[in-house]
Design an enzyme around this catalytic site. Structure first.
Site, PDB file in Angstrom:
ATOM      1  N   TYR A  77      14.943   3.299   8.151  1.00 43.77           N
ATOM      2  CA  TYR A  77      13.801   3.615   9.011  1.00 43.77           C
ATOM      3  C   TYR A  77      14.274   4.435  10.208  1.00 43.77           C
ATOM      4  O   TYR A  77      14.900   3.929  11.111  1.00 43.77           O
ATOM      5  CB  TYR A  77      13.086   2.354   9.475  1.00 43.77           C
TER       6      TYR A  77
ATOM      7  N   LEU B 266      -1.823  -3.879   4.256  1.00 44.42           N
ATOM      8  CA  LEU B 266      -2.980  -2.979   4.295  1.00 44.42           C
ATOM      9  C   LEU B 266      -2.965  -1.996   3.136  1.00 44.42           C
ATOM     10  O   LEU B 266      -3.642  -0.963   3.176  1.00 44.42           O
ATOM     11  CB  LEU B 266      -3.035  -2.238   5.631  1.00 44.42           C
TER      12      LEU B 266
ATOM     13  N   GLY C 140      -2.287   1.639   3.716  1.00 42.52           N
ATOM     14  CA  GLY C 140      -3.341   2.246   4.505  1.00 42.52           C
ATOM     15  C   GLY C 140      -4.716   2.240   3.847  1.00 42.52           C
ATOM     16  O   GLY C 140      -5.728   2.486   4.516  1.00 42.52           O
TER      17      GLY C 140
ATOM     18  N   GLY D  26      -9.715   1.380   6.093  1.00 37.82           N
ATOM     19  CA  GLY D  26     -11.018   2.012   6.226  1.00 37.82           C
ATOM     20  C   GLY D  26     -10.907   3.500   6.556  1.00 37.82           C
ATOM     21  O   GLY D  26     -11.906   4.160   6.754  1.00 37.82           O
TER      22      GLY D  26
END
Length: 168
Positions: free
Chosen positions: A11, A159, A162, A166
């Site tokens: 990362y 999530l 992504g 939403g």
């Protein structure tokens, strides 16, 4: 109130670990740090040799400004590699005995791999996908097995990359 940080040398090519180390060194004993080993670049190249594991851990410890990592995970290795090369697990156990890591963990590509990792190699920490659209860790019995064996679970992709924000 956040006390758990999951990172990897991959990362930001170490920048994530540097930020965590410099920002949180004054509260180190109050937080849990999880890091990984295996990926050497974003092309997907991996290295799980004992020498690389030790070298990568030492570099992570330096960037994180600590003398131990709470959870040190193999970053998506092929299970067959662990079955073929026993030095990998031996190296991790040695690092644990040396006090450089507290929990040996594994980040897997699937719940099936996590089940094998726990049953065959006795990992005490796993990281696996789990979210509203991917419930396999639950339906395939992984979460139940982890509860029975006292294995810690780190959920990734909560999530769904992504999708569940939403925004898409």
């Amino acid at each position: 109130g956040v006390t758990f940080y999951d990172t990897s040398p991959l990362y930001g090519y170490g920048h994530s670990e540097e930020l965590i180390g410099s920002t949180l060194k004054h509260v180190r004993e109050k937080i849990i740090i999880s890091s990984k080993v295996g990926f050497v670049n974003f092309k997907g190249e991996q290295n799980f040799s004992p020498e690389y594991i030790r070298s990568s851990l030492e570099s992570s410890l330096k960037r994180l400004q600590t003398d131990y990592i709470d959870i040190f995970q193999l970053h998506d290795p092929q299970i067959a590699l662990l079955q073929e090369d026993h030095r990998i697990i031996e190296t991790l156990e040695s690092l644990k005995q040396e006090g450089k890591i507290r929990i040996v963990g594994i980040s897997t590509k699937s719940p099936e791999e996590s089940l094998i990792a726990i049953e065959q190699f006795n990992f005490k920490g796993i990281q696996v996908n789990f979210n509203l659209t991917d419930q396999r860790a639950l339906t395939e019995g992984l979460l139940t097995l982890c509860e029975e064996k006292g294995v810690g679970v780190i959920i990734r992709t909560p999530l769904c990359f992504g999708f569940l924000t939403g925004q898409y």
